[in-house]
Design an enzyme around this catalytic site. Structure first.
Site, PDB file in Angstrom:
ATOM      1  N   LYS A   1       0.838  -1.208   0.000  1.00 42.82           N
ATOM      2  CA  LYS A   1       0.000   0.000   0.000  1.00 42.82           C
ATOM      3  C   LYS A   1       0.874   1.259   0.000  1.00 42.82           C
ATOM      4  O   LYS A   1       0.361   2.382   0.059  1.00 42.82           O
ATOM      5  CB  LYS A   1      -0.900   0.009   1.231  1.00 42.82           C
ATOM      6  CG  LYS A   1      -1.959  -1.085   1.244  1.00 42.82           C
ATOM      7  CD  LYS A   1      -3.231  -0.562   1.863  1.00 42.82           C
ATOM      8  CE  LYS A   1      -4.424  -1.476   1.860  1.00 42.82           C
ATOM      9  NZ  LYS A   1      -4.435  -2.656   1.060  1.00 42.82           N
ATOM     10  N   SER A   2       2.190   1.082  -0.039  1.00 46.38           N
ATOM     11  CA  SER A   2       3.087   2.242   0.067  1.00 46.38           C
ATOM     12  C   SER A   2       2.836   3.302  -1.014  1.00 46.38           C
ATOM     13  O   SER A   2       2.865   4.497  -0.704  1.00 46.38           O
ATOM     14  CB  SER A   2       4.549   1.791   0.042  1.00 46.38           C
ATOM     15  OG  SER A   2       4.822   1.080   1.223  1.00 46.38           O
TER      16      SER A   2
ATOM     17  N   LYS B   1      15.706  -6.384   3.327  1.00 48.66           N
ATOM     18  CA  LYS B   1      16.208  -5.383   4.272  1.00 48.66           C
ATOM     19  C   LYS B   1      17.676  -5.615   4.659  1.00 48.66           C
ATOM     20  O   LYS B   1      18.403  -4.665   4.928  1.00 48.66           O
ATOM     21  CB  LYS B   1      15.334  -5.349   5.523  1.00 48.66           C
ATOM     22  CG  LYS B   1      13.957  -4.771   5.244  1.00 48.66           C
ATOM     23  CD  LYS B   1      13.085  -4.749   6.473  1.00 48.66           C
ATOM     24  CE  LYS B   1      11.674  -4.361   6.079  1.00 48.66           C
ATOM     25  NZ  LYS B   1      10.758  -4.302   7.201  1.00 48.66           N
TER      26      LYS B   1
ATOM     27  N   ASP C   1      11.516   1.530  10.742  1.00 56.97           N
ATOM     28  CA  ASP C   1      10.524   0.588  11.283  1.00 56.97           C
ATOM     29  C   ASP C   1      10.309   0.790  12.784  1.00 56.97           C
ATOM     30  O   ASP C   1       9.173   0.796  13.264  1.00 56.97           O
ATOM     31  CB  ASP C   1      10.976  -0.864  11.061  1.00 56.97           C
ATOM     32  CG  ASP C   1      10.768  -1.308   9.627  1.00 56.97           C
ATOM     33  OD1 ASP C   1       9.924  -0.708   8.930  1.00 56.97           O
ATOM     34  OD2 ASP C   1      11.444  -2.267   9.201  1.00 56.97           O
TER      35      ASP C   1
ATOM     36  N   GLY D   1      13.697 -12.089  12.214  1.00 57.31           N
ATOM     37  CA  GLY D   1      14.232 -11.674  10.918  1.00 57.31           C
ATOM     38  C   GLY D   1      14.544 -10.196  10.909  1.00 57.31           C
ATOM     39  O   GLY D   1      14.713  -9.565  11.966  1.00 57.31           O
TER      40      GLY D   1
ATOM     41  N   ALA E   1      12.686  -7.669  10.261  1.00 61.52           N
ATOM     42  CA  ALA E   1      11.682  -6.811  10.912  1.00 61.52           C
ATOM     43  C   ALA E   1      11.956  -6.722  12.402  1.00 61.52           C
ATOM     44  O   ALA E   1      11.892  -5.642  12.996  1.00 61.52           O
ATOM     45  CB  ALA E   1      10.280  -7.364  10.650  1.00 61.52           C
TER      46      ALA E   1
ATOM     47  N   ARG F   1      11.509 -19.746  15.326  1.00 57.28           N
ATOM     48  CA  ARG F   1      11.604 -21.143  14.877  1.00 57.28           C
ATOM     49  C   ARG F   1      13.059 -21.601  14.911  1.00 57.28           C
ATOM     50  O   ARG F   1      13.387 -22.653  15.425  1.00 57.28           O
ATOM     51  CB  ARG F   1      11.025 -21.225  13.454  1.00 57.28           C
ATOM     52  CG  ARG F   1      11.115 -22.578  12.820  1.00 57.28           C
ATOM     53  CD  ARG F   1      10.466 -22.558  11.460  1.00 57.28           C
ATOM     54  NE  ARG F   1      11.132 -21.651  10.515  1.00 57.28           N
ATOM     55  CZ  ARG F   1      10.771 -21.494   9.253  1.00 57.28           C
ATOM     56  NH1 ARG F   1       9.742 -22.162   8.778  1.00 57.28           N
ATOM     57  NH2 ARG F   1      11.413 -20.663   8.461  1.00 57.28           N
ATOM     58  N   THR F   2      13.949 -20.774  14.354  1.00 61.35           N
ATOM     59  CA  THR F   2      15.373 -21.110  14.367  1.00 61.35           C
ATOM     60  C   THR F   2      16.005 -20.397  15.571  1.00 61.35           C
ATOM     61  O   THR F   2      16.195 -19.174  15.544  1.00 61.35           O
ATOM     62  CB  THR F   2      16.039 -20.628  13.054  1.00 61.35           C
ATOM     63  OG1 THR F   2      15.241 -21.082  11.960  1.00 61.35           O
ATOM     64  CG2 THR F   2      17.453 -21.154  12.910  1.00 61.35           C
TER      65      THR F   2
HETATM   66  P1  ATR Z   1      11.569  -9.958   7.748  1.00 68.63           P
HETATM   67  O1  ATR Z   1      12.592  -9.070   7.137  1.00 68.63           O
HETATM   68  O2  ATR Z   1      10.152  -9.556   7.413  1.00 68.63           O
HETATM   69  O3  ATR Z   1      11.717 -10.133   9.218  1.00 68.63           O
HETATM   70  P2  ATR Z   1      12.882 -12.442   7.244  1.00 68.63           P
HETATM   71  O4  ATR Z   1      14.158 -11.792   7.594  1.00 68.63           O
HETATM   72  O5  ATR Z   1      12.826 -13.325   6.066  1.00 68.63           O
HETATM   73  O6  ATR Z   1      11.752 -11.367   7.028  1.00 68.63           O
HETATM   74  O7  ATR Z   1      12.372 -13.224   8.553  1.00 68.63           O
HETATM   75  C1  ATR Z   1      11.235 -14.003   8.533  1.00 68.63           C
HETATM   76  C2  ATR Z   1      10.899 -14.481   9.948  1.00 68.63           C
HETATM   77  O8  ATR Z   1       9.733 -15.293   9.849  1.00 68.63           O
HETATM   78  C3  ATR Z   1      11.966 -15.361  10.587  1.00 68.63           C
HETATM   79  O9  ATR Z   1      11.907 -15.180  11.992  1.00 68.63           O
HETATM   80  C4  ATR Z   1      11.487 -16.755  10.216  1.00 68.63           C
HETATM   81  O10 ATR Z   1      11.910 -17.803  11.074  1.00 68.63           O
HETATM   82  P3  ATR Z   1      13.318 -18.544  10.810  1.00 68.63           P
HETATM   83  O11 ATR Z   1      14.368 -17.609  11.310  1.00 68.63           O
HETATM   84  O12 ATR Z   1      13.213 -19.805  11.555  1.00 68.63           O
HETATM   85  O13 ATR Z   1      13.398 -18.749   9.311  1.00 68.63           O
HETATM   86  C5  ATR Z   1      10.007 -16.596  10.380  1.00 68.63           C
HETATM   87  N1  ATR Z   1       9.252 -17.597   9.648  1.00 68.63           N
HETATM   88  C6  ATR Z   1       9.082 -17.660   8.312  1.00 68.63           C
HETATM   89  N2  ATR Z   1       8.302 -18.723   8.015  1.00 68.63           N
HETATM   90  C7  ATR Z   1       7.977 -19.321   9.179  1.00 68.63           C
HETATM   91  C8  ATR Z   1       7.190 -20.443   9.529  1.00 68.63           C
HETATM   92  N3  ATR Z   1       6.587 -21.185   8.598  1.00 68.63           N
HETATM   93  N4  ATR Z   1       7.070 -20.777  10.841  1.00 68.63           N
HETATM   94  C9  ATR Z   1       7.679 -20.031  11.775  1.00 68.63           C
HETATM   95  N5  ATR Z   1       8.438 -18.944  11.519  1.00 68.63           N
HETATM   96  C10 ATR Z   1       8.582 -18.603  10.232  1.00 68.63           C
END
Ligand code: ATR
Length: 283
Positions: free
Chosen positions: A24-25, A74, A111, A138, A140, A161-162
């Site tokens: 929407k930017s 980012k 952000d 990540g 964000a 998750r990680t």
């Molecule tokens: P952003 O810049 O929006 O933060 P990103 O750097 O790609 O995007 O980060 C995505 C985040 O969503 C990460 O925390 C990722 O978890 P991992 O570090 O384990 O990859 C999380 N994420 C993405 N898909 C996921 C899923 N199916 N279940 C849980 N976490 C998920």
């Protein structure tokens, strides 16, 4: 004559991401431009996955003045720019690029400022001594940790998750406040005052399994994502009785307003923009 033709040329801005169709930017920045009397154009760019510099250079070579950067670029934008503001340095992530007069690219991160403005100004939340949980680790998340810690919460936990990614962020910011990390299935079982959802799981239609006990009687659940309908995290929060459930539209507006200010030197009216642009289904 010369002056008139120069005045009619609009300054060129864009948002780059992949995917980008939902952004929407352009609408937001066009409204800001109308509000402030600035002559700009603002487009969406579908960035080349794994080749951010190619897409960014193409835009700037065609006289682009500034870029907003969104998922998943980012961190790549952080490496692309020539100079970084302190916000961007600490965050390790860039969401706004400003082309300077000498041609250098300055990267910053709006952000965190955007989130804090929305939490404090729009939602009237005070974060001092509050318990905060961030889900996701990540780009964000990296952008919002420092401003959140500056508010002196009782504690900030990052669940991901990680696990090692959450640990890395916690280690990076540990001098700035009380920050902990854990994996998604080991979130300390207590009620939090503020739960921020910052994963991209919903973009892959993946539902997160979160423990219901993290929602107490006063919990605000805030999804950094926005959508025309309630996001899966917002639906989950509603199901478990959260008192305040918010999407990231306010943050999007506030971070955009900060970018606009950095580019054009004028502050747009985000309250008016919120009323005008907020998806009707969420009001
Ligand atoms: P952003 O810049 O929006 O933060 P990103 O750097 O790609 O995007 O980060 C995505 C985040 O969503 C990460 O925390 C990722 O978890 P991992 O570090 O384990 O990859 C999380 N994420 C993405 N898909 C996921 C899923 N199916 N279940 C849980 N976490 C998920």
């Amino acid at each position: 004559m010369q002056q008139n033709s120069e005045q009619s040329i609009s300054a060129k801005y864009a948002v780059i991401g992949n995917p980008i169709a939902h952004s929407k930017s352009p609408e937001i920045h066009q409204l800001f431009a109308d509000q402030t009397g600035e002559n700009i154009s603002y487009e969406k760019i579908l960035g080349e996955k794994y080749n951010f510099p190619y897409s960014a250079n193409k835009f700037f070579d065609a006289d682009g003045q500034g870029l907003n950067v969104t998922l998943p670029f980012k961190l790549e934008a952080f490496n692309f720019v020539d100079q970084l503001t302190d916000f961007a340095k600490h965050a390790g992530a860039v969401n706004t690029i400003i082309r300077q007069d000498n041609g250098d690219y300055l990267g910053t991160n709006t952000d965190g400022i955007g989130l804090l403005r929305d939490l404090k100004k729009t939602l009237r939340l005070q974060l001092r001594d509050k318990k905060i949980l961030i889900i996701g680790a990540g780009g964000a998340t990296q952008g919002i940790v420092e401003p959140l810690l500056n508010e002196k919460p009782a504690g900030l936990t990052i669940a991901n998750r990680t696990l090692h990614k959450a640990e890395t962020i916690a280690k990076h910011f540990k001098k700035m406040g009380d920050i902990q990390s854990c994996s998604l299935n080991q979130i300390p079982e207590q009620a939090y005052d503020l739960i921020l959802h910052a994963t991209s799981a919903a973009l892959q239609n993946h539902e997160l399994e979160l423990p219901a006990v993290i929602i107490g009687t006063q919990t605000c659940c805030y999804d950094l994502l926005y959508s025309d309908t309630a996001t899966p995290f917002m639906q989950w929060a509603k199901k478990h009785g959260a008192t305040q459930i918010v999407d990231g539209f306010g943050m999007l507006l506030e971070q955009a307003a900060e970018s606009f200010y950095l580019w054009r030197g004028k502050r747009p009216d985000t309250t008016m923009a919120q009323n005008y642009l907020r998806p009707k289904s969420l009001t």
